[in-house]
Design a protein around this motif. Sequence first.
Motif, PDB file in Angstrom:
ATOM      1  N   THR A  22       0.805  -1.213   0.000  1.00  0.00           N
ATOM      2  CA  THR A  22       0.000   0.000   0.000  1.00  0.00           C
ATOM      3  C   THR A  22       0.843   1.271   0.000  1.00  0.00           C
ATOM      4  OG1 THR A  22      -0.180  -0.194   2.410  1.00  0.00           O
ATOM      5  CG2 THR A  22      -2.001  -1.082   1.091  1.00  0.00           C
ATOM      6  N   ASP A  23       2.160   1.123  -0.086  1.00  0.00           N
ATOM      7  CA  ASP A  23       3.063   2.273  -0.170  1.00  0.00           C
ATOM      8  C   ASP A  23       4.134   2.002  -1.225  1.00  0.00           C
ATOM      9  OD1 ASP A  23       4.115   4.754   0.432  1.00  0.00           O
ATOM     10  OD2 ASP A  23       5.181   4.100   2.220  1.00  0.00           O
ATOM     11  N   LEU A  24       3.778   1.238  -2.239  1.00  0.00           N
ATOM     12  CA  LEU A  24       4.773   0.761  -3.206  1.00  0.00           C
ATOM     13  C   LEU A  24       4.927   1.692  -4.404  1.00  0.00           C
ATOM     14  CD1 LEU A  24       6.768  -1.493  -3.584  1.00  0.00           C
ATOM     15  CD2 LEU A  24       4.963  -2.910  -4.573  1.00  0.00           C
ATOM     16  N   ASN A  25       3.871   2.379  -4.788  1.00  0.00           N
ATOM     17  CA  ASN A  25       3.980   3.247  -5.965  1.00  0.00           C
ATOM     18  C   ASN A  25       4.984   4.371  -5.756  1.00  0.00           C
ATOM     19  OD1 ASN A  25       2.143   1.663  -7.275  1.00  0.00           O
ATOM     20  ND2 ASN A  25       0.436   3.109  -7.135  1.00  0.00           N
ATOM     21  N   ALA A  26       5.144   4.807  -4.504  1.00  0.00           N
ATOM     22  CA  ALA A  26       6.145   5.833  -4.206  1.00  0.00           C
ATOM     23  C   ALA A  26       7.553   5.312  -4.478  1.00  0.00           C
ATOM     24  CB  ALA A  26       6.017   6.287  -2.759  1.00  0.00           C
ATOM     25  N   VAL A  27       7.766   4.014  -4.228  1.00  0.00           N
ATOM     26  CA  VAL A  27       9.061   3.398  -4.527  1.00  0.00           C
ATOM     27  C   VAL A  27       9.302   3.375  -6.027  1.00  0.00           C
ATOM     28  CG1 VAL A  27      10.422   1.278  -4.361  1.00  0.00           C
ATOM     29  CG2 VAL A  27       9.007   1.998  -2.430  1.00  0.00           C
ATOM     30  N   TYR A  28       8.283   2.994  -6.793  1.00  0.00           N
ATOM     31  CA  TYR A  28       8.420   2.981  -8.254  1.00  0.00           C
ATOM     32  C   TYR A  28       8.758   4.369  -8.784  1.00  0.00           C
ATOM     33  CZ  TYR A  28       6.161  -1.626  -8.072  1.00  0.00           C
ATOM     34  OH  TYR A  28       5.847  -2.931  -7.800  1.00  0.00           O
ATOM     35  N   ASP A  29       8.075   5.380  -8.262  1.00  0.00           N
ATOM     36  CA  ASP A  29       8.328   6.739  -8.719  1.00  0.00           C
ATOM     37  C   ASP A  29       9.760   7.171  -8.409  1.00  0.00           C
ATOM     38  OD1 ASP A  29       5.720   6.896  -9.597  1.00  0.00           O
ATOM     39  OD2 ASP A  29       4.983   7.976  -7.826  1.00  0.00           O
ATOM     40  N   ALA A  30      10.247   6.771  -7.236  1.00  0.00           N
ATOM     41  CA  ALA A  30      11.579   7.200  -6.807  1.00  0.00           C
ATOM     42  C   ALA A  30      12.683   6.617  -7.672  1.00  0.00           C
ATOM     43  CB  ALA A  30      11.803   6.828  -5.340  1.00  0.00           C
ATOM     44  N   VAL A  31      12.474   5.387  -8.186  1.00  0.00           N
ATOM     45  CA  VAL A  31      13.517   4.732  -8.976  1.00  0.00           C
ATOM     46  C   VAL A  31      13.156   4.668 -10.454  1.00  0.00           C
ATOM     47  CG1 VAL A  31      14.386   3.396  -7.032  1.00  0.00           C
ATOM     48  CG2 VAL A  31      12.561   2.441  -8.457  1.00  0.00           C
ATOM     49  N   ASP A  32      12.082   5.343 -10.841  1.00  0.00           N
ATOM     50  CA  ASP A  32      11.672   5.463 -12.240  1.00  0.00           C
ATOM     51  C   ASP A  32      11.430   4.097 -12.888  1.00  0.00           C
ATOM     52  OD1 ASP A  32      10.965   6.922 -14.490  1.00  0.00           O
ATOM     53  OD2 ASP A  32      12.999   6.927 -15.305  1.00  0.00           O
ATOM     54  N   VAL A  33      10.674   3.244 -12.184  1.00  0.00           N
ATOM     55  CA  VAL A  33      10.258   1.956 -12.739  1.00  0.00           C
ATOM     56  C   VAL A  33       8.812   2.073 -13.195  1.00  0.00           C
ATOM     57  CG1 VAL A  33       9.717  -0.444 -12.154  1.00  0.00           C
ATOM     58  CG2 VAL A  33      11.856   0.571 -11.382  1.00  0.00           C
ATOM     59  N   ALA A  34       8.555   1.670 -14.439  1.00  0.00           N
ATOM     60  CA  ALA A  34       7.222   1.801 -15.031  1.00  0.00           C
ATOM     61  C   ALA A  34       6.318   0.685 -14.516  1.00  0.00           C
ATOM     62  CB  ALA A  34       7.296   1.775 -16.550  1.00  0.00           C
ATOM     63  N   ALA A  35       5.871   0.812 -13.286  1.00  0.00           N
ATOM     64  CA  ALA A  35       5.002  -0.187 -12.673  1.00  0.00           C
ATOM     65  C   ALA A  35       4.058   0.518 -11.718  1.00  0.00           C
ATOM     66  CB  ALA A  35       5.812  -1.241 -11.930  1.00  0.00           C
ATOM     67  N   SER A  36       2.968  -0.162 -11.356  1.00  0.00           N
ATOM     68  CA  SER A  36       1.995   0.419 -10.442  1.00  0.00           C
ATOM     69  C   SER A  36       1.240  -0.695  -9.737  1.00  0.00           C
ATOM     70  CB  SER A  36       1.017   1.322 -11.206  1.00  0.00           C
ATOM     71  OG  SER A  36       0.024   1.834 -10.337  1.00  0.00           O
ATOM     72  N   CYS A  37       1.099  -0.587  -8.419  1.00  0.00           N
ATOM     73  CA  CYS A  37       0.248  -1.496  -7.659  1.00  0.00           C
ATOM     74  C   CYS A  37      -1.163  -0.931  -7.665  1.00  0.00           C
ATOM     75  CB  CYS A  37       0.758  -1.646  -6.233  1.00  0.00           C
ATOM     76  SG  CYS A  37      -0.322  -2.648  -5.168  1.00  0.00           S
ATOM     77  N   TYR A  38      -2.128  -1.756  -8.033  1.00  0.00           N
ATOM     78  CA  TYR A  38      -3.496  -1.282  -8.190  1.00  0.00           C
ATOM     79  C   TYR A  38      -4.196  -1.015  -6.855  1.00  0.00           C
ATOM     80  CZ  TYR A  38      -4.993  -5.923  -6.832  1.00  0.00           C
ATOM     81  OH  TYR A  38      -5.177  -7.082  -6.129  1.00  0.00           O
ATOM     82  N   LEU A  39      -3.634  -1.484  -5.740  1.00  0.00           N
ATOM     83  CA  LEU A  39      -4.258  -1.267  -4.437  1.00  0.00           C
ATOM     84  C   LEU A  39      -4.212   0.212  -4.063  1.00  0.00           C
ATOM     85  CD1 LEU A  39      -2.722  -4.262  -2.474  1.00  0.00           C
ATOM     86  CD2 LEU A  39      -5.057  -4.086  -3.324  1.00  0.00           C
ATOM     87  N   GLU A  40      -5.159   0.638  -3.238  1.00  0.00           N
ATOM     88  CA  GLU A  40      -5.159   2.023  -2.780  1.00  0.00           C
ATOM     89  C   GLU A  40      -3.856   2.309  -2.045  1.00  0.00           C
ATOM     90  OE1 GLU A  40      -7.687   5.029   0.157  1.00  0.00           O
ATOM     91  OE2 GLU A  40      -8.471   3.021  -0.310  1.00  0.00           O
ATOM     92  N   GLN A  41      -3.195   3.393  -2.412  1.00  0.00           N
ATOM     93  CA  GLN A  41      -1.911   3.749  -1.842  1.00  0.00           C
ATOM     94  C   GLN A  41      -2.101   4.821  -0.766  1.00  0.00           C
ATOM     95  OE1 GLN A  41       1.342   2.270  -3.288  1.00  0.00           O
ATOM     96  NE2 GLN A  41      -0.433   0.924  -3.543  1.00  0.00           N
ATOM     97  N   ASP A  42      -1.508   4.587   0.399  1.00  0.00           N
ATOM     98  CA  ASP A  42      -1.574   5.541   1.498  1.00  0.00           C
ATOM     99  C   ASP A  42      -0.314   5.375   2.336  1.00  0.00           C
ATOM    100  OD1 ASP A  42      -2.073   7.135   3.693  1.00  0.00           O
ATOM    101  OD2 ASP A  42      -4.162   6.526   3.905  1.00  0.00           O
TER     102      ASP A  42
END
Length: 388
Positions: A214-234
């Motif tokens: 639930t806090d994984l998309n921030a990791v993707y953004d930080a390392v510029d990986v084109a991925a997204s977890c569909y779960l609500e992020q908080d």
Amino acid sequence: MIRYSHISYISLIAALTCLPVIAMAHVDTGSISDQALVQEPDIVACTLEDGTQSECAQFTVKYLPDDLDIGPFCPATLDDEGGIWDWTGDEAGLYRIDRAYFEFLSNLGYTFYDEDGTVHIADIARAQPEDDHACINVSEDASVTMTMLIPTTPVVADKSTALGTVSKIGLALNGVPIFSDAPSIQQTGHMPALDTCGGHVDPGGWYHWHATSTDLNAVYDAVDVAASCYLEQDSAAMFGYAFDGFPLYGSQDAGGEVPTNLDECQGHVRETEEYPDGVYHYHAGTEFPNLPPCLIGVQAEGNFTTTAEAGVGAQNAGDGGRNEPPRPGDNGGMPPGFEDAAAQLGVTSEAFFAAMEAAGGRDADLSQVATTLGVSLDDLQAAMPQRP
């Protein structure tokens, strides 16, 4: 290497003992999603690993919550896109599993595909891989359940517990078990691919996470990986409970700030929405895997069991309790170079590998390994096999 300092540990104990008893992270049995539960949670007698008699919250969950979609894991061909993997060799980092990543691995000696671009995929719940390097994609077993014990009132241990490869971390609020790093490609020759929420299926047929999803998309953004977890992020939300009973949160405090006073296990004492009087809790990190590197509390004995015939917690899986793919070479399951290194140090390869795993797996504290083996740190560093 993250270490636990004696001074910070004493400070932590002092902080915890000043809190009201109610603030010592009592486990809320009603917080786990009904979509995952096989039966209502219960409070049962349990024995902690230090021998203390205690009470534990007992949760029995399904192989997969009813409302959770998972995958993709392994792509069928180089033209398809799969999940993610945290590569720990040269040019280490988090990668999307796609053509560019597979070709990158092939240049390092790990070829996961045929000449026509077909990816080697193995379901190790059914058969062992036929290829030297295969992407692991285990089939689900809807009949499997998992039972977990979490102390209702946490007890701080005399020293923290480092989390190595596939160490038990806790239970997410949606009922998915949480584990530390998956076995690396260098260890097994194979890749147990993760989906974009950081999870995959164990050889026993049940799904689990290797990340704070639930806090994984921030990791993707930080390392510029084109991925997204569909779960609500908080990033400030509570994610679950660790197996020592302390809560797990995202990478931010309740006010949205990034905490700066975390201890070596990525935890601290502060008020949260669920514990307004203050509580010790862990925070997610900002790099993958964004999980605590250690736990400060005492876990319950036998705190994770499954009805599966293989995998973590299986009752009838044989020695080691797992059904993993074979590691490369004819050396009894040792990673490449471990036999030569063990011989150079005058120890058995089994003892060498066990010492590495106990000290943190792929991120092992080499000084601890040297102490365990009774060798000097200089000799150990000289003997260590080099990554391909």
